[in-house]
Write a protein that holds these residues in place. Structure first.
Motif, PDB file in Angstrom:
ATOM      1  N   PHE A  51       0.837  -1.186  -0.030  1.00 60.43           N
ATOM      2  CA  PHE A  51      -0.066  -0.048  -0.060  1.00 60.43           C
ATOM      3  C   PHE A  51       0.886   1.234  -0.060  1.00 60.43           C
ATOM      4  CE2 PHE A  51      -1.498   3.247   2.888  1.00 60.43           C
ATOM      5  CZ  PHE A  51      -2.876   3.707   2.050  1.00 60.43           C
ATOM      6  N   ARG A  52       1.765   1.325   0.781  1.00 50.34           N
ATOM      7  CA  ARG A  52       3.017   2.561   0.892  1.00 50.34           C
ATOM      8  C   ARG A  52       3.465   2.677  -0.292  1.00 50.34           C
ATOM      9  NH1 ARG A  52       5.763   0.766   4.663  1.00 50.34           N
ATOM     10  NH2 ARG A  52       7.731   0.610   3.483  1.00 50.34           N
TER      11      ARG A  52
ATOM     12  N   ALA B 113       4.342  11.901   4.188  1.00 47.29           N
ATOM     13  CA  ALA B 113       4.297  12.030   5.588  1.00 47.29           C
ATOM     14  C   ALA B 113       3.260  11.166   6.042  1.00 47.29           C
ATOM     15  CB  ALA B 113       3.926  13.355   6.014  1.00 47.29           C
ATOM     16  N   SER B 114       2.119  11.149   5.259  1.00 42.37           N
ATOM     17  CA  SER B 114       0.838  10.454   5.898  1.00 42.37           C
ATOM     18  C   SER B 114       1.185   8.730   5.730  1.00 42.37           C
ATOM     19  CB  SER B 114      -0.563  10.674   4.985  1.00 42.37           C
ATOM     20  OG  SER B 114      -0.155  10.299   3.553  1.00 42.37           O
ATOM     21  N   THR B 115       1.796   8.221   4.675  1.00 41.90           N
ATOM     22  CA  THR B 115       2.245   6.895   4.781  1.00 41.90           C
ATOM     23  C   THR B 115       3.071   6.329   5.790  1.00 41.90           C
ATOM     24  OG1 THR B 115       3.815   7.376   2.981  1.00 41.90           O
ATOM     25  CG2 THR B 115       1.723   6.644   2.261  1.00 41.90           C
TER      26      THR B 115
ATOM     27  N   GLY C 253       2.449   3.962  13.085  1.00 39.27           N
ATOM     28  CA  GLY C 253       1.413   3.498  13.931  1.00 39.27           C
ATOM     29  C   GLY C 253       1.142   2.155  13.966  1.00 39.27           C
ATOM     30  N   TYR C 254       0.988   1.530  12.891  1.00 41.83           N
ATOM     31  CA  TYR C 254       0.590   0.218  12.620  1.00 41.83           C
ATOM     32  C   TYR C 254       1.731  -0.815  13.235  1.00 41.83           C
ATOM     33  CZ  TYR C 254      -1.866  -4.113  11.142  1.00 41.83           C
ATOM     34  OH  TYR C 254      -2.430  -5.157  10.883  1.00 41.83           O
TER      35      TYR C 254
ATOM     36  N   VAL D 258      11.513   1.229  10.043  1.00 44.51           N
ATOM     37  CA  VAL D 258      12.648   1.897   9.901  1.00 44.51           C
ATOM     38  C   VAL D 258      12.921   2.445   8.092  1.00 44.51           C
ATOM     39  CG1 VAL D 258      15.145   1.608   9.293  1.00 44.51           C
ATOM     40  CG2 VAL D 258      14.042   0.654  11.337  1.00 44.51           C
ATOM     41  N   VAL D 259      12.351   1.605   7.224  1.00 41.53           N
ATOM     42  CA  VAL D 259      12.396   1.949   5.990  1.00 41.53           C
ATOM     43  C   VAL D 259      11.412   3.050   5.388  1.00 41.53           C
ATOM     44  CG1 VAL D 259      13.182  -0.080   5.198  1.00 41.53           C
ATOM     45  CG2 VAL D 259      10.935   0.160   4.954  1.00 41.53           C
ATOM     46  N   ALA D 260      10.423   3.049   6.320  1.00 39.50           N
ATOM     47  CA  ALA D 260       9.478   4.192   6.043  1.00 39.50           C
ATOM     48  C   ALA D 260       9.775   5.554   6.342  1.00 39.50           C
ATOM     49  CB  ALA D 260       7.969   3.987   6.935  1.00 39.50           C
ATOM     50  N   TRP D 261      10.779   5.726   7.571  1.00 37.12           N
ATOM     51  CA  TRP D 261      11.236   6.689   7.991  1.00 37.12           C
ATOM     52  C   TRP D 261      12.468   7.544   7.155  1.00 37.12           C
ATOM     53  CZ3 TRP D 261       9.686  10.598  11.000  1.00 37.12           C
ATOM     54  CH2 TRP D 261       8.535  10.254  11.862  1.00 37.12           C
ATOM     55  N   ILE D 262      13.296   6.492   6.550  1.00 37.36           N
ATOM     56  CA  ILE D 262      14.243   6.602   5.746  1.00 37.36           C
ATOM     57  C   ILE D 262      13.745   7.197   4.495  1.00 37.36           C
ATOM     58  CG2 ILE D 262      15.983   5.684   4.383  1.00 37.36           C
ATOM     59  CD1 ILE D 262      16.566   3.597   6.389  1.00 37.36           C
TER      60      ILE D 262
END
Length: 476
Positions: free
Chosen positions: A114-115, A135-137, A143-144, A173-177
């Protein structure tokens, strides 16, 4: 045709190519995104609307991250299948249809897909330039991931449990990267590139709309180049109305040469106006070498130096007497004036010396040059052209020059000193890799600077014109 004699070895990676540059150049931005920058018919928006190098990297990284999570899930399924004795297909079906988030890891895989889908649609397909999608993803993923770690059943000593634990941690981790890369690298650099293109486009428009010889100043540097150019153009100066020269008596071929020279002159002046985006490549006692990315990702090299010599002397030695250059510049073995079309325009034939003990053949160039005096600065701009008296020869490799040339400007702080700029954009053709040519050109420019200094030192005492005297051909 690439010559078999153009064999380049690592130890011989510097070719002597010293000649005055030239051919219509439309400045490109970096690989990142400015094409045909000098073309007035192309708007800045169209030039900056495509995908930048940083954005492509972000999209590839996002796709890789999605594949990484899917791969971790497949590894977990494989380990679980071998440890529980359940078939691989059955474990996959169990993971997919399981609604209890504490007993499945397929939800993390869905989250990664999804992201990646949202980010690729937003930043690759739609080319959004805002932070909201990433930012939203990132918030949803973070959170999830916390929820997943707190509500997953990790009881038991099966090794697949370790992979199940790693999946939410990895996706967090990868989402924040991704968020940090987009926020601190992609968007800021694209915004700066877009602003530069708008500024340069506006500068080009102003140059075409303003009276000839008036150019908006840019930031000063150690050589006072652009600020001096503007300050030196006094209202009382003659020799400024150069467009009024009579070309009605010229043939069509000669008029084409004049037009090429004028095009080269406009491009050189535009490049001078882009001084704020020049990148310093190397610096030595002889001067500084800057670069600018041109068409087809080719580097334009710019040498800037100060000379303790009146500008009229440099003008006469370098611009008015190109045929004498081989006598003091070892990188040039021949320079002939093929045609003197007018007081401002001439066609020359230049041959650069070979290099690497014969591994690199000499190059020859046919250039049209336009020489002007604008206020207290002298400009010799040119580009490659063709001439029936000098067709391509098997003895040399025919090179091609984009717009470039020499600029000499009086130094307002020193009476007998001047600033000198050489703009070089050349394609020497042949089979030598472009990166080797780029490594050599800065050294060639420094060698030219050293040769010019020595030549002026040797001849300066012979050039002491009386007050108010102007060298021959200087009243252009």
């Amino acid at each position: 045709m690439n010559s078999p004699e153009d064999r380049e070895c690592p130890e011989h990676n510097r070719e002597r190519v010293d000649h005055e540059p030239s051919s219509s150049v439309h400045i490109d931005g970096d690989d990142d995104e400015r094409t045909a920058l000098l073309s007035p018919g192309i708007s800045p928006e169209s030039r900056t609307g495509h995908v930048s190098k940083e954005r492509r990297t972000f999209c590839l990284f996002t796709f890789f991250n999605c594949n990484l999570i899917v791969l971790l899930w497949l590894i977990m399924v494989s380990i679980k299948s071998s440890q529980t004795g359940i078939s691989y297909t059955a474990v996959v079906l169990e993971e997919v249809v399981q609604t209890d988030v504490s007993k499945t890891s397929f939800d993390i895989t869905w989250l990664a897909i999804f992201r990646a889908t949202v980010l690729l649609l937003a930043y690759a397909a739609c080319k959004w330039k805002c932070r909201f999608p990433v930012a939203s993803t990132t918030c949803i993923t973070s959170g999830y991931a916390f929820f997943k770690i707190l509500h997953t059943d990790y009881s038991g000593e099966n090794s697949y449990k370790f992979v199940a634990i790693m999946m939410p941690i990895t996706t967090f981790v990868v989402a924040w990267i991704e968020a940090l890369f987009m926020d601190y690298r992609v968007l800021p650099k694209e915004q700066r590139a877009t602003q530069r293109v708008h500024n340069q486009h506006n500068l080009h428009v102003r140059q075409h709309q303003s009276p000839r010889g008036e150019h908006p100043p840019t930031q000063e540097d150690d050589f006072h180049s652009l600020s001096e150019f503007v300050d030196g153009m006094d209202e009382g100066d003659d020799d400024l109305d150069l467009d009024l020269e009579d070309i009605s008596h010229l043939s069509n071929e000669e008029r084409q040469y004049v037009q090429q020279g004028e095009d080269a002159m406009r491009n050189v002046i535009s490049m001078l106006g882009m001084e704020s985006v020049w990148n310093k490549e190397k610096s030595r006692d002889d001067g500084d070498v800057y670069t600018l990315i041109g068409p087809n990702n080719m580097k334009i090299f710019i040498l800037k130096m100060s000379l303790l010599c009146p500008p009229e002397v440099v003008y006469e030695e370098v611009m008015l007497r190109p045929e004498r250059m081989p006598s003091w510049n070892r990188a040039v073995i021949d320079c002939q004036v093929l045609m003197r079309i007018s007081d401002h325009t001439l066609v020359t034939y230049d041959v650069s010396a070979g290099a690497a003990n014969g591994y690199v053949k000499p190059r020859d160039f046919v250039n049209v040059r336009r020489i002007e005096k604008q206020g207290q600065r002298y400009i010799s701009a040119g580009m490659s052209t063709s001439h029936e008296d000098k067709p391509p020869s098997s003895d040399f490799v025919r090179g091609n020059n984009d717009s470039g040339g020499f600029i000499v400007q009086k130094n307002s702080e020193q009476r007998n000193a001047c600033s000198f700029i050489w703009i070089l954009s050349t394609d020497i053709k042949g089979s030598i890799p472009r990166y080797l040519v780029n490594k050599s050109l800065a050294e060639i420019m420094f060698a030219f600077a050293s040769s010019l200094r020595q030549h002026l030192k040797d001849t300066h005492t012979q050039h002491r014109p009386s007050s108010g005297a102007v060298p021959r051909h200087s009243r252009l």
